[in-house]
Design a protein around this motif. Structure first.
Motif, mmCIF file in Angstrom:
data_model
loop_
_atom_site.group_PDB
_atom_site.id
_atom_site.type_symbol
_atom_site.label_atom_id
_atom_site.label_comp_id
_atom_site.label_asym_id
_atom_site.label_seq_id
_atom_site.Cartn_x
_atom_site.Cartn_y
_atom_site.Cartn_z
ATOM 1 N N CYS A 95 0.810 -1.225 0.000
ATOM 2 C CA CYS A 95 0.000 0.000 0.000
ATOM 3 C C CYS A 95 0.838 1.268 0.000
ATOM 4 N N TYR A 96 1.953 1.241 0.723
ATOM 5 C CA TYR A 96 2.691 2.490 0.936
ATOM 6 C C TYR A 96 4.123 2.456 0.395
ATOM 7 N N GLY A 97 4.615 1.264 0.073
ATOM 8 C CA GLY A 97 5.988 1.172 -0.410
ATOM 9 C C GLY A 97 6.084 1.186 -1.918
ATOM 10 N N TYR A 98 5.480 0.194 -2.561
ATOM 11 C CA TYR A 98 5.586 0.069 -4.007
ATOM 12 C C TYR A 98 5.090 1.305 -4.772
ATOM 13 N N PRO A 99 3.978 1.953 -4.359
ATOM 14 C CA PRO A 99 3.540 3.143 -5.121
ATOM 15 C C PRO A 99 4.548 4.282 -5.117
ATOM 16 N N ASN A 100 5.448 4.309 -4.144
ATOM 17 C CA ASN A 100 6.418 5.402 -4.042
ATOM 18 C C ASN A 100 7.807 5.009 -4.539
ATOM 19 N N ILE A 101 7.925 3.848 -5.168
ATOM 20 C CA ILE A 101 9.225 3.368 -5.634
ATOM 21 C C ILE A 101 9.311 3.565 -7.146
ATOM 22 N N GLU A 102 10.423 4.104 -7.584
ATOM 23 C CA GLU A 102 10.653 4.343 -9.012
ATOM 24 C C GLU A 102 11.970 3.676 -9.390
ATOM 25 N N GLY A 103 11.907 2.595 -10.148
ATOM 26 C CA GLY A 103 13.123 1.957 -10.631
ATOM 27 C C GLY A 103 13.588 0.799 -9.756
ATOM 28 N N PHE A 104 14.403 -0.063 -10.373
ATOM 29 C CA PHE A 104 14.872 -1.275 -9.699
ATOM 30 C C PHE A 104 15.818 -0.979 -8.531
ATOM 31 N N PRO A 105 16.770 -0.019 -8.634
ATOM 32 C CA PRO A 105 17.668 0.234 -7.494
ATOM 33 C C PRO A 105 16.914 0.622 -6.230
ATOM 34 N N LEU A 106 15.927 1.496 -6.356
ATOM 35 C CA LEU A 106 15.166 1.900 -5.178
ATOM 36 C C LEU A 106 14.346 0.730 -4.631
ATOM 37 N N LEU A 107 13.872 -0.139 -5.506
ATOM 38 C CA LEU A 107 13.156 -1.337 -5.063
ATOM 39 C C LEU A 107 14.076 -2.223 -4.216
ATOM 40 N N CYS A 108 15.316 -2.378 -4.647
ATOM 41 C CA CYS A 108 16.275 -3.189 -3.875
ATOM 42 C C CYS A 108 16.548 -2.559 -2.516
ATOM 43 N N VAL A 109 16.694 -1.231 -2.495
ATOM 44 C CA VAL A 109 16.950 -0.541 -1.220
ATOM 45 C C VAL A 109 15.778 -0.730 -0.262
ATOM 46 N N ALA A 110 14.561 -0.722 -0.788
ATOM 47 C CA ALA A 110 13.382 -0.867 0.070
ATOM 48 C C ALA A 110 13.229 -2.292 0.592
ATOM 49 N N LEU A 111 13.563 -3.283 -0.243
ATOM 50 C CA LEU A 111 13.358 -4.676 0.149
ATOM 51 C C LEU A 111 14.500 -5.243 0.982
ATOM 52 N N ALA A 112 15.708 -4.717 0.830
ATOM 53 C CA ALA A 112 16.886 -5.305 1.483
ATOM 54 C C ALA A 112 16.738 -5.422 2.998
ATOM 55 N N PRO A 113 16.319 -4.375 3.734
ATOM 56 C CA PRO A 113 16.198 -4.534 5.196
ATOM 57 C C PRO A 113 15.193 -5.609 5.601
ATOM 58 N N LEU A 114 14.084 -5.712 4.870
ATOM 59 C CA LEU A 114 13.067 -6.707 5.212
ATOM 60 C C LEU A 114 13.592 -8.114 4.968
ATOM 61 N N LEU A 115 14.241 -8.318 3.840
ATOM 62 C CA LEU A 115 14.789 -9.633 3.532
ATOM 63 C C LEU A 115 15.909 -10.012 4.502
ATOM 64 N N ALA A 116 16.736 -9.033 4.866
ATOM 65 C CA ALA A 116 17.817 -9.301 5.821
ATOM 66 C C ALA A 116 17.258 -9.655 7.198
ATOM 67 N N PHE A 117 16.175 -9.013 7.579
ATOM 68 C CA PHE A 117 15.546 -9.318 8.862
ATOM 69 C C PHE A 117 15.076 -10.778 8.900
ATOM 70 N N GLY A 118 14.413 -11.212 7.843
ATOM 71 C CA GLY A 118 13.966 -12.603 7.800
ATOM 72 C C GLY A 118 15.122 -13.584 7.784
ATOM 73 N N ALA A 119 16.160 -13.270 7.011
ATOM 74 C CA ALA A 119 17.327 -14.152 6.957
ATOM 75 C C ALA A 119 18.034 -14.226 8.304
ATOM 76 N N PHE A 120 18.055 -13.113 9.035
ATOM 77 C CA PHE A 120 18.675 -13.096 10.368
ATOM 78 C C PHE A 120 17.920 -14.021 11.323
ATOM 79 N N LEU A 121 16.598 -13.971 11.285
ATOM 80 C CA LEU A 121 15.808 -14.865 12.134
ATOM 81 C C LEU A 121 16.057 -16.329 11.776
ATOM 82 N N THR A 122 16.235 -16.597 10.494
ATOM 83 C CA THR A 122 16.460 -17.970 10.056
ATOM 84 C C THR A 122 17.765 -18.523 10.601
#
Length: 693
Positions: free
Chosen positions: A440-467
């Motif tokens: 709802c609030y992330g993807y509509p404000n993202i322009e381009g693949f680099p910014l998408l990676c910056v937005a997703l990296a902390p979330l993915l790292a958080f899950g990997a850390f728990l694993t």
């Protein structure tokens, strides 16, 4: 850097591989880049060999799952009940086979199961698109596999072979020190049991590490057979060491002081020899070669020294002579087997060696009832969720079935499946909430693949850390997998928060149903299940008494340790039952090893039956009564087994005395007598689990 640095490195590599897989899938315009991301999170491990091994079996599992999805979709088109029945039976069979074979093949089987659901269910209402869905899913999975393997192997790789080499060095040094302490009688019974319990984990873990290392290091691959042989010889040395310690303990509790005094110099000499193997000034190759030379010299002069010492005890009671002969035979056998272990360890320094031609089999054994329960548990879970989906026509019910299948598959070898399923459900719940916010609030404000990676990296790292954390693995798996499945970006992102919420509810519901089935209907710690595995453990003695001798020792040792490892996983926090299972394992190894030695020596003594007509019948009675005792332990069978062993000992003594003119045959009969006497002492040991039973 050796602690938290490795954690951060793993997080960096995992997130990099996931984003790289997503980007490549987007460039190739595949319909679901999120599948490639899920593949990365399922595959990534700290060691590159683990990633390559899992990738290898995932390729096969995905291919088989894809074929099964096409077959089920083609055969049961527009027949939802039959389709669901076929899918349930297939997933249950794959998960049961995964539990049966375990280790690397486990991953291939579980992938073959839930990949069928991942491919088939989303397109079950569109049969014309099933074939294309299978091909694109295979392409997305392949991209995830390639990215995982490439990043793991090329970016600051942590090789499984390096860890295995470290394990080899530390295990040789620690076992030498431990054996020196046992022979020097500096280890208590409690510490000894704890150490042997840990050795079970080391043996099973080494076999897995050997397979991982062969994937990422050609030097380990050309030594693979020697490493398998090394693990087998390590098991033999451990078993013989424990038997030696048990005999010494029993002699200390009896009236065998003269025997202990006569045998002590030999134990002290061997203890000192092994203690010198931890010299930090020597390299591994020099240390092993030096130890092999000293052990060979001791082995060569030990028989003559023992015969000279025995002459001073010939006026003692026959029981004391039996104790001395048995102790010296076990000591000699331990020297022989530790020498083999040392020579094989030293041979690893050579790229090519004659020992690489040897074949050593590690046998994995799983109770048939455990396999059947796994099938029923998976089938009940998937069928329940599938029936609800069909009955209610719930749009998101398909994802609930997929979630149930994934949960059953990933928790199939977990020591606590309900806990893992509950953690995965909690992780998926958090993934649904975070995915809603991102959509709802992330993807509509993202322009381009680099910014998408910056937005997703902390979330993915958080899950990997728990694993990566042992206590939160389930949370991490649930978060990573279902964040990607629920809210992972596609080439054409659809902003449908209501669909995401429904899918999130469905995923959590499927996992909770799995947790309920694991807890209420088929709990892992069912007493009868534990007793069945224990009975299989005891029945290893039936195997050594009745099975074919070819390869029997390797099969006996590896499958016994494997079953004890299964029990340790279940009973780790239940000390009384765990100790009982450990006692049964140790006495099974003691008696089983001696029974194998007895059968091997008996093959070279065909003349015994001619000299003493009842000899073969007495040995057959020992084997039969031992098998019955271990399969159904009770007082009556224990009495019968002791009587059979006593009768065989009397006949063996008579034979030994009649063979005084033939020293070779006399020494062979003396060895047979020592094995029989050791079995008798094991049966009479009041600390043995027979008496507790």
């Amino acid at each position: 850097m050796a602690g938290d640095g490795l954690v951060w490195l793993h997080l960096l590599k995992t997130v990099t591989a996931a984003l790289l897989a997503m980007g490549i899938a987007m460039v190739l315009e595949l319909p679901s880049p999120r599948t490639a991301m899920v593949t990365v999170f399922v595959l990534m491990q700290p060691m590159s060999g683990m990633v390559l091994a899992k990738s290898f079996y995932r390729v096969f599992g995905t291919a088989v799952g894809m074929i099964a999805a096409l077959v089920l979709g083609g055969v049961f088109v527009q027949q939802p009940e039959l389709y669901m029945l076929g899918l349930t039976l297939w997933i249950g069979a794959c998960t049961a086979a995964a539990v049966r074979y375990r280790h690397f093949r486990w991953y291939g089987f579980v992938l073959a199961g839930y990949t069928t659901a991942l491919i088939g269910i989303p397109t079950v209402m569109q049969p014309n698109g099933l074939f294309m869905a299978a091909l694109t899913r295979a392409a997305e999975v392949t991209i995830g596999i390639l990215c995982s393997g490439a990043v793991s192997a090329l970016v600051l790789p942590l090789r499984s072979s390096t860890a295995l080499q470290h394990t080899l060095r530390t295990r040789y040094a620690s076992f030498s020190a431990f054996a020196a302490s046992v022979l020097g009688e500096r280890v208590g019974n409690g510490a000894l049991e704890t150490r042997f319990a840990d050795l079970v984990d080391e043996i099973v873990g080494f076999e897995a590490a050997r397979g991982f290392a062969s994937f990422d290091d050609p030097n380990m691959r050309v030594r693979s057979r020697r490493l398998a042989r090394l693990n087998s010889e390590f098991m033999d040395a451990c078993t013989r060491l424990h038997a030696l310690h048990q005999l010494l303990k029993r002699m200390h509790t009896g009236q065998a002081k003269p025997v202990i005094e006569a045998a002590s110099p030999y134990f002290r000499e061997l203890s000192g020899l092994l203690g010198r193997q931890n010299d930090p000034g020597k390299t591994d190759e020099v240390r092993a070669a030096s130890a092999a030379a000293e052990l060979s010299a001791l082995k060569a002069r030990l028989p003559q020294l023992v015969r000279e010492t025995r002459r001073s005890l010939e006026t003692s009671a026959p029981e004391l002579l039996l104790d001395f002969d048995t102790a010296m035979e076990l000591l000699y056998r331990f020297v022989v087997e530790f020498l083999r272990y040392t020579q094989t360890y030293a041979s690893l320094a050579d790229h090519n060696h004659v020992l690489e031609r040897s074949v050593t089999k590690y046998v994995v054994k799983t109770n048939v009832y455990v396999v059947a329960i796994t099938f029923l548990r998976t089938a009940v879970t998937v069928a329940s969720v599938g029936a609800f989906w069909i009955a209610t026509d719930w749009p998101s019910g398909g994802l609930a079935v997929i979630a149930a299948a994934i949960t059953c598959a990933l928790s199939s070898v977990s020591p606590n499946p309900p806990k893992l399923a509950a953690q995965m459900a909690a992780g998926a719940s958090l993934a649904a909430v975070v995915g809603y916010l991102v959509t709802c609030y992330g993807y509509p404000n993202i322009e381009g693949f680099p910014l998408l990676c910056v937005a997703l990296a902390p979330l993915l790292a958080f899950g990997a850390f728990l694993t990566m954390r042992p206590g939160t693995t389930g949370y991490g798996v649930g978060f990573c997998v279902f964040f990607c499945l629920l809210a992972g970006p596609d080439n054409v992102i659809v902003y449908a928060p209501d669909l995401l919420i429904n899918n999130g509810i469905a995923a959590v519901a499927g996992m909770l149903v799995s947790c309920l089935v694991f807890t209420v209907i088929f709990p892992t710690e069912m007493p009868w299940r534990i007793q069945k595995i224990k009975r299989d453990l005891r029945r290893q003695v039936v195997l050594v008494c009745k099975g074919a001798l070819t390869g029997l020792n390797q099969q006996f040792q590896s499958s016994t340790h494997d079953m004890m490892f299964q029990l340790r996983m279940i009973l780790m926090k239940r000390s009384a039952q765990h100790r009982d299972a450990l006692c049964w394992m140790l006495v099974t190894l003691e008696v089983g090893h001696s029974a194998i030695d007895l059968r091997i020596e008996g093959l070279d003594a065909p003349y015994a039956e001619q000299l003493q007509p009842g000899w073969s019948a007495s040995i057959d009675a020992v084997r039969r009564d031992l098998a019955e005792l271990f399969e159904y332990p009770d007082t009556r069978r224990l009495t019968h087994a002791l009587a059979s062993v006593d009768a065989a000992i009397r006949i063996a003594q008579s034979l030994r005395n009649s063979l005084h003119e033939n020293s070779e045959r006399r020494h062979r009969m003396q060895r047979i007598l020592s094995y029989l006497h050791f079995i008798r002492s094991a049966l009479l040991d009041r600390d043995a689990p027979f008496y507790a039973s």
